[in-house]
Write an enzyme that holds these catalytic residues in place. Structure first.
Site, short mmCIF file in Angstrom:
data_model
loop_
_atom_site.label_atom_id
_atom_site.label_comp_id
_atom_site.label_asym_id
_atom_site.label_seq_id
_atom_site.Cartn_x
_atom_site.Cartn_y
_atom_site.Cartn_z
N HIS A 133 0.82 -1.22 0.00
CA HIS A 133 0.00 0.00 0.00
C HIS A 133 0.85 1.27 0.00
CE1 HIS A 133 -3.34 -2.62 2.01
NE2 HIS A 133 -3.05 -3.00 0.78
N HIS B 235 -9.36 -2.17 -4.95
CA HIS B 235 -8.25 -2.46 -4.05
C HIS B 235 -7.26 -3.43 -4.69
CE1 HIS B 235 -5.94 -2.49 -0.44
NE2 HIS B 235 -5.77 -3.79 -0.65
N ASP C 173 -3.29 -2.83 -5.08
CA ASP C 173 -2.26 -3.80 -4.75
C ASP C 173 -1.36 -4.07 -5.96
OD1 ASP C 173 -2.96 -4.27 -2.09
OD2 ASP C 173 -4.20 -6.02 -2.55
N HIS D 199 -0.81 -11.05 -4.69
CA HIS D 199 0.57 -10.56 -4.56
C HIS D 199 1.61 -11.52 -5.11
CE1 HIS D 199 -1.07 -7.40 -2.17
NE2 HIS D 199 -1.59 -8.26 -1.32
ZN LIG Z 1 -3.90 -4.66 -0.25
#
Ligand SMILES: [Zn+2]
Length: 306
Positions: A78, A235, A239, A262
């Protein structure tokens, strides 16, 4: 031109996983330096951790960077998104613990802090990474792809069983302050069942209804509900910007995430830089630099949240 921060800015909060208090200070750094973390609580050994993709460990829940001495910093995505989205290329991030403060689960406080201090141009051109041919990674029904484009475009699709999230897709061109305006206030989200499972495993101990949107079936448990109807996919795009920033410079290309997370985005960067002829470093001329994220960002357009 490359940018750094005009002056230092400090954020205090708790780590999402530990729940422990943490203080993090962003400081200006010289042109060509890139983004580095420094663990100020580490007295012996190497406390410096570069924000580069090949320092990232494969963790499902967040992006964790680990240096050669085993010193790590978690949940970097973030703050990395905020720096990339504000066009900050060089910074030293001092942190007194192993996890970036989660704040409200989005990047908006970081963006407001950075923009309130101001961004300082430096007399060196930006080094960007131009995608030359498509690269894809797939895992467990999820996929992440980079294809050539003359700017950064992020395209994302998610599909969750919980009706409160369901199927969402979105595509945004990251020019003209798009990140700060469209994505920066979108928060981490999770399913109530996952929160219980994580906490019984000693994870997400700092997680509350104030720093993540918690859903259960068609219900949103966090007070106030979603900030955007499609906050969840926004969101995921936030990311993605943060994880792509671990390339070490802005990417000129289209990122396509299909249920990606991720570790998949990190695997994509590893494959990109390991594939001959897939990417090349370019020193941005003024025309290219004008298309980078952070250019054209206007203070009044940054979301205000309570
Ligand atoms: Zn996140």
């Amino acid at each position: 031109m490359q940018n750094t921060l005009r002056t230092s800015v400090t954020f205090k909060g708790v780590g999402l996983h530990s729940g422990a208090p943490v203080t993090m200070t962003l400081k200006p750094a010289a042109a060509g330096n890139g983004i580095w973390f420094k663990r100020t609580d580490i007295e012996l050994g190497d406390a410096m951790i570069p924000a580069i993709y090949d320092m990232a460990e494969q963790t499902p829940l967040c992006t964790r960077l680990v240096n050669g001495a085993g010193v790590s910093v978690s949940t970097v995505e973030h703050i990395m998104a905020a720096l990339a989205g504000c066009g900050v290329h060089n910074a030293l991030i001092e942190i007194d613990g192993p996890e970036v403060p989660i704040l409200d689960g989005s990047s908006v406080e970081f963006v407001r802090g950075i923009m309130a201090r101001g961004v300082q141009p430096q007399s060196a051109p930006v080094l960007a990474y131009e995608i030359l041919k498509p690269v894809t990674v797939e895992r467990d029904g999820a996929r992440a792809t980079l294809v050539p484009e003359d700017r950064l475009i992020i395209e994302f699709e998610i599909d969750f069983a919980d009706a409160a999230i369901g199927r969402q897709s979105k595509t945004l061109d990251m020019r003209n302050g798009t990140f700060a305006r469209e994505l920066s206030d979108s928060r981490t989200f999770c399913r109530q069942a996952d929160v219980e499972a994580m906490q019984s495993n000693g994870l997400a101990l700092g997680g509350t209804l104030d720093n993540a949107v918690v859903v259960d079936g068609e219900e949103v448990l966090s007070p106030g509900g979603f900030r955007h109807a499609d906050e969840a996919v926004r969101h995921k795009m936030l990311d993605a910007l943060g994880d792509l920033a671990l390339a070490g410079g802005p990417i000129l290309g289209r990122y396509i995430g299909e249920k990606a997370g991720h570790s998949l985005t990190n695997a994509l960067l590893r494959k990109l830089f390991a594939t001959p002829g897939a990417v090349r470093p370019v020193l941005c001329d003024p025309e290219t630099a004008a298309r980078l994220p952070g250019k054209g960002l206007i203070w009044n357009e940054i979301p205000q949240v309570a």
